[in-house]
Scaffold this motif. Sequence first.
Motif, short mmCIF file in Angstrom:
data_model
loop_
_atom_site.label_atom_id
_atom_site.label_comp_id
_atom_site.label_asym_id
_atom_site.label_seq_id
_atom_site.Cartn_x
_atom_site.Cartn_y
_atom_site.Cartn_z
N GLN A 64 48.10 43.89 40.26
CA GLN A 64 49.20 43.48 39.40
C GLN A 64 49.13 44.14 38.02
N HIS A 65 47.98 44.68 37.65
CA HIS A 65 47.88 45.42 36.38
C HIS A 65 48.49 46.81 36.61
N PRO A 66 49.33 47.30 35.70
CA PRO A 66 50.05 48.55 35.95
C PRO A 66 49.23 49.84 35.84
N MET A 67 48.00 49.76 35.37
CA MET A 67 47.21 50.98 35.20
C MET A 67 46.03 51.01 36.16
N PHE A 68 45.87 52.13 36.84
CA PHE A 68 44.72 52.35 37.72
C PHE A 68 43.98 53.56 37.18
N GLY A 69 42.68 53.52 37.23
CA GLY A 69 41.92 54.65 36.72
C GLY A 69 40.46 54.51 37.09
N TYR A 70 39.68 55.43 36.57
CA TYR A 70 38.25 55.40 36.84
C TYR A 70 37.61 54.28 36.05
N PHE A 71 36.49 53.79 36.53
CA PHE A 71 35.78 52.74 35.81
C PHE A 71 34.29 52.96 35.95
N ASN A 72 33.55 52.37 35.06
CA ASN A 72 32.10 52.44 35.07
C ASN A 72 31.59 51.19 35.78
N PRO A 73 31.06 51.32 36.99
CA PRO A 73 30.59 50.12 37.70
C PRO A 73 29.52 49.37 36.91
N SER A 74 29.72 48.09 36.76
CA SER A 74 28.76 47.25 36.03
C SER A 74 27.76 46.65 37.01
N ASP A 75 26.73 46.02 36.45
CA ASP A 75 25.77 45.32 37.30
C ASP A 75 26.46 44.21 38.09
N GLU A 76 27.46 43.56 37.46
CA GLU A 76 28.21 42.51 38.16
C GLU A 76 28.95 43.08 39.37
N TYR A 77 29.51 44.27 39.22
CA TYR A 77 30.23 44.94 40.31
C TYR A 77 29.30 45.12 41.52
#
Length: 83
Positions: A64-77
């Motif tokens: 539902q958020h309009p922006m998709f992009g790269y992300f830095n995986p966190s420890d929580e991920y």
Amino acid sequence: MKYDFTSLINRHNMDAIAVDSWGEIPGMAPNAPDEGFDRIPMWVADMNFATVPTVQEHIIQRAQHPMFGYFNPSDEYFGRIIE
């Protein structure tokens, strides 16, 4: 949590290689079975039960958020994947 592993879900025409590709991907998918025989997708590692509802809910929430992009995986991920 009790989960349903017995309901049959129609997956035809839902981009499911396990049920829609018989005889259509040479060298990958098997030929369609002879008349009178059922198709049993034992040739592909695919689950024939629904995912838990929380997975769908979180995918919908993120989409539902309009922006998709790269992300830095966190420890929580990584923790959630392991969990």
